[in-house]
Motif scaffolding. Structure first.
Motif, PDB file in Angstrom:
ATOM      1  N   SER A  23      10.736  45.422  48.097  1.00  0.00           N
ATOM      2  CA  SER A  23       9.309  45.152  48.242  1.00  0.00           C
ATOM      3  C   SER A  23       8.675  45.999  49.332  1.00  0.00           C
ATOM      4  O   SER A  23       7.483  46.274  49.300  1.00  0.00           O
ATOM      5  N   GLN A  24       9.489  46.422  50.306  1.00  0.00           N
ATOM      6  CA  GLN A  24       8.960  47.240  51.404  1.00  0.00           C
ATOM      7  C   GLN A  24       9.338  48.708  51.273  1.00  0.00           C
ATOM      8  O   GLN A  24       9.073  49.504  52.160  1.00  0.00           O
ATOM      9  N   GLN A  25      10.032  49.033  50.154  1.00  0.00           N
ATOM     10  CA  GLN A  25      10.440  50.410  49.880  1.00  0.00           C
ATOM     11  C   GLN A  25      11.311  50.969  50.999  1.00  0.00           C
ATOM     12  O   GLN A  25      11.186  52.126  51.393  1.00  0.00           O
ATOM     13  N   ARG A  26      12.221  50.084  51.503  1.00  0.00           N
ATOM     14  CA  ARG A  26      13.201  50.536  52.501  1.00  0.00           C
ATOM     15  C   ARG A  26      14.513  50.839  51.793  1.00  0.00           C
ATOM     16  O   ARG A  26      14.807  50.318  50.729  1.00  0.00           O
ATOM     17  N   THR A  27      15.340  51.679  52.417  1.00  0.00           N
ATOM     18  CA  THR A  27      16.591  52.082  51.780  1.00  0.00           C
ATOM     19  C   THR A  27      17.830  51.810  52.614  1.00  0.00           C
ATOM     20  O   THR A  27      18.937  51.932  52.124  1.00  0.00           O
ATOM     21  N   ASP A  28      17.676  51.442  53.889  1.00  0.00           N
ATOM     22  CA  ASP A  28      18.838  51.341  54.770  1.00  0.00           C
ATOM     23  C   ASP A  28      18.898  49.977  55.440  1.00  0.00           C
ATOM     24  O   ASP A  28      17.989  49.583  56.149  1.00  0.00           O
ATOM     25  N   ASN A  29      19.991  49.241  55.199  1.00  0.00           N
ATOM     26  CA  ASN A  29      20.182  47.944  55.832  1.00  0.00           C
ATOM     27  C   ASN A  29      21.481  47.904  56.628  1.00  0.00           C
ATOM     28  O   ASN A  29      22.060  46.840  56.840  1.00  0.00           O
ATOM     29  N   ARG A  30      21.962  49.041  57.088  1.00  0.00           N
ATOM     30  CA  ARG A  30      23.232  49.064  57.801  1.00  0.00           C
ATOM     31  C   ARG A  30      23.138  48.306  59.120  1.00  0.00           C
ATOM     32  O   ARG A  30      22.131  48.324  59.808  1.00  0.00           O
ATOM     33  N   LEU A  31      24.248  47.644  59.451  1.00  0.00           N
ATOM     34  CA  LEU A  31      24.361  46.895  60.701  1.00  0.00           C
ATOM     35  C   LEU A  31      25.329  47.636  61.600  1.00  0.00           C
ATOM     36  O   LEU A  31      26.367  48.121  61.148  1.00  0.00           O
ATOM     37  N   SER A  32      25.032  47.727  62.895  1.00  0.00           N
ATOM     38  CA  SER A  32      25.919  48.473  63.771  1.00  0.00           C
ATOM     39  C   SER A  32      25.873  47.931  65.194  1.00  0.00           C
ATOM     40  O   SER A  32      24.884  47.336  65.619  1.00  0.00           O
ATOM     41  N   LEU A  33      26.951  48.149  65.912  1.00  0.00           N
ATOM     42  CA  LEU A  33      27.054  47.863  67.338  1.00  0.00           C
ATOM     43  C   LEU A  33      28.105  48.791  67.900  1.00  0.00           C
ATOM     44  O   LEU A  33      29.259  48.774  67.458  1.00  0.00           O
ATOM     45  N   GLY A  34      27.712  49.614  68.866  1.00  0.00           N
ATOM     46  CA  GLY A  34      28.641  50.585  69.412  1.00  0.00           C
ATOM     47  C   GLY A  34      29.175  51.494  68.327  1.00  0.00           C
ATOM     48  O   GLY A  34      28.420  52.063  67.541  1.00  0.00           O
ATOM     49  N   ALA A  35      30.510  51.604  68.253  1.00  0.00           N
ATOM     50  CA  ALA A  35      31.152  52.483  67.275  1.00  0.00           C
ATOM     51  C   ALA A  35      31.393  51.796  65.941  1.00  0.00           C
ATOM     52  O   ALA A  35      31.956  52.399  65.023  1.00  0.00           O
ATOM     53  N   LEU A  36      30.950  50.530  65.827  1.00  0.00           N
ATOM     54  CA  LEU A  36      31.203  49.752  64.622  1.00  0.00           C
ATOM     55  C   LEU A  36      29.968  49.749  63.725  1.00  0.00           C
ATOM     56  O   LEU A  36      28.850  49.555  64.193  1.00  0.00           O
ATOM     57  N   PHE A  85      28.552  48.582  59.581  1.00  0.00           N
ATOM     58  CA  PHE A  85      28.807  47.953  58.278  1.00  0.00           C
ATOM     59  C   PHE A  85      27.617  48.201  57.367  1.00  0.00           C
ATOM     60  O   PHE A  85      26.467  47.982  57.748  1.00  0.00           O
ATOM     61  N   ASP A  86      27.907  48.657  56.169  1.00  0.00           N
ATOM     62  CA  ASP A  86      26.869  48.903  55.158  1.00  0.00           C
ATOM     63  C   ASP A  86      26.954  47.806  54.106  1.00  0.00           C
ATOM     64  O   ASP A  86      27.880  47.801  53.279  1.00  0.00           O
ATOM     65  N   PRO A  87      26.022  46.832  54.109  1.00  0.00           N
ATOM     66  CA  PRO A  87      26.077  45.729  53.135  1.00  0.00           C
ATOM     67  C   PRO A  87      25.999  46.202  51.694  1.00  0.00           C
ATOM     68  O   PRO A  87      26.542  45.553  50.797  1.00  0.00           O
ATOM     69  N   ALA A  88      25.310  47.287  51.452  1.00  0.00           N
ATOM     70  CA  ALA A  88      25.141  47.769  50.078  1.00  0.00           C
ATOM     71  C   ALA A  88      26.468  48.210  49.463  1.00  0.00           C
ATOM     72  O   ALA A  88      26.770  47.917  48.311  1.00  0.00           O
ATOM     73  N   SER A  89      27.282  48.919  50.247  1.00  0.00           N
ATOM     74  CA  SER A  89      28.562  49.413  49.742  1.00  0.00           C
ATOM     75  C   SER A  89      29.730  48.512  50.106  1.00  0.00           C
ATOM     76  O   SER A  89      30.810  48.624  49.530  1.00  0.00           O
ATOM     77  N   GLY A  90      29.518  47.621  51.087  1.00  0.00           N
ATOM     78  CA  GLY A  90      30.604  46.762  51.548  1.00  0.00           C
ATOM     79  C   GLY A  90      31.637  47.487  52.375  1.00  0.00           C
ATOM     80  O   GLY A  90      32.767  47.030  52.517  1.00  0.00           O
ATOM     81  N   VAL A  91      31.243  48.628  52.960  1.00  0.00           N
ATOM     82  CA  VAL A  91      32.178  49.451  53.740  1.00  0.00           C
ATOM     83  C   VAL A  91      31.892  49.298  55.229  1.00  0.00           C
ATOM     84  O   VAL A  91      30.751  49.442  55.670  1.00  0.00           O
ATOM     85  N   ALA A 108      36.910  54.490  58.062  1.00  0.00           N
ATOM     86  CA  ALA A 108      36.777  53.266  57.272  1.00  0.00           C
ATOM     87  C   ALA A 108      37.805  52.227  57.699  1.00  0.00           C
ATOM     88  O   ALA A 108      38.971  52.547  57.958  1.00  0.00           O
ATOM     89  N   LEU A 109      37.350  50.972  57.794  1.00  0.00           N
ATOM     90  CA  LEU A 109      38.234  49.848  58.081  1.00  0.00           C
ATOM     91  C   LEU A 109      38.614  49.174  56.763  1.00  0.00           C
ATOM     92  O   LEU A 109      37.746  48.783  55.992  1.00  0.00           O
ATOM     93  N   ASP A 110      39.904  49.046  56.522  1.00  0.00           N
ATOM     94  CA  ASP A 110      40.368  48.392  55.304  1.00  0.00           C
ATOM     95  C   ASP A 110      40.517  46.904  55.594  1.00  0.00           C
ATOM     96  O   ASP A 110      41.561  46.434  56.045  1.00  0.00           O
ATOM     97  N   LEU A 111      39.447  46.151  55.330  1.00  0.00           N
ATOM     98  CA  LEU A 111      39.420  44.733  55.678  1.00  0.00           C
ATOM     99  C   LEU A 111      39.473  43.860  54.430  1.00  0.00           C
ATOM    100  O   LEU A 111      38.784  44.149  53.445  1.00  0.00           O
ATOM    101  N   PRO A 112      40.267  42.779  54.463  1.00  0.00           N
ATOM    102  CA  PRO A 112      40.220  41.802  53.368  1.00  0.00           C
ATOM    103  C   PRO A 112      38.833  41.174  53.291  1.00  0.00           C
ATOM    104  O   PRO A 112      38.044  41.243  54.237  1.00  0.00           O
ATOM    105  N   ARG A 113      38.555  40.529  52.177  1.00  0.00           N
ATOM    106  CA  ARG A 113      37.211  40.019  51.898  1.00  0.00           C
ATOM    107  C   ARG A 113      36.691  39.100  53.005  1.00  0.00           C
ATOM    108  O   ARG A 113      35.553  39.249  53.461  1.00  0.00           O
TER     109      ARG A 113
END
Length: 221
Positions: free
Chosen positions: A119-132, A134-140, A147-152
């Protein structure tokens, strides 16, 4: 963002409020058709989460009224009805998405983010803190670009902590995110927090425990 929750189940309404407020939203909740209808006639919202089975009316009727007067506010339908006819009718009336109960909070948050972004025509929802990051769209999730290989469940825990980065994430919210709304063992959450702590060692980040409250993901000083 200002969100309207129309849900007559107090447990679900409370969980929605706890999950969506930390995302930077203001959440207003109503349990009855008449209350929600009045609010929608006088106020503007950025997203509506609409239950269909209300005690004094049908959510689909409320949706129809909304669209008939030209209100294009995005609507995410939440319902225990799983019949295809109800889904088709809801989408035909102008619903933007449909989520059947029971649902996971992680999926709900992803759909809310997608609708608000669209609705707002945004494309980026990544969350970050320091060197960490997370991209909710890709789940990476990545740490220092790797890349961190994390269980669900560890991935859901990481996302929940990042959503509140620098603040305390309530224990109940994390348990709902990882395990749903059912009963949870007394130390089940601690097991996953301990695993994630080990993965973050040497990253400059830590997960602090606040007894009786929850956990906080923060940068080490």
């Amino acid at each position: 963002m200002r969100l309207l929750v129309v849900e007559d189940d107090p447990l679900i309404a409370r969980s929605l409020n706890q999950a969506l407020t930390p995302l930077g939203n203001t959440v207003e909740a109503f349990t009855r058709y008449a209350e929600a209808s009045a609010a929608l006639r006088h106020d503007r919202f950025d997203l509506i989460l609409l239950d269909l089975g209300l005690p004094d009316g049908d959510g689909l009727t409320l949706l129809g009224e909304l669209r008939e007067r030209g209100d294009t506010t995005p609507v995410l339908i939440l319902t225990a009805r799983d019949g295809i006819d109800d889904r088709v009718r809801g989408l035909d009336l102008g619903a933007d998405d449909y989520l059947a109960k029971p649902f996971s909070l992680a999926e709900l948050e992803a759909r809310v983010r997608a609708l608000l972004r669209r609705s707002q025509q945004r494309t980026d929802n990544r969350l970050s803190l320091g060197a960490l990051c997370f991209d909710p769209a890709s789940g990476v999730a990545t740490l220092n670009g790797e890349a961190l290989d994390l269980p669900r469940r560890e991935l859901r825990l990481l996302e929940g902590l990042l959503l509140h980065a620098g603040s305390i994430t309530p224990r109940e919210m994390l348990e709902n995110r990882l395990f749903g709304f059912g009963d949870v063992g007394s130390n089940a959450l601690e097991v996953y927090v301990s695993r994630l702590r080990k993965r973050l060692q040497g990253s400059g980040l830590r997960i602090r425990t606040f007894r009786g409250l929850g956990y906080r993901l923060e940068e080490e000083r």
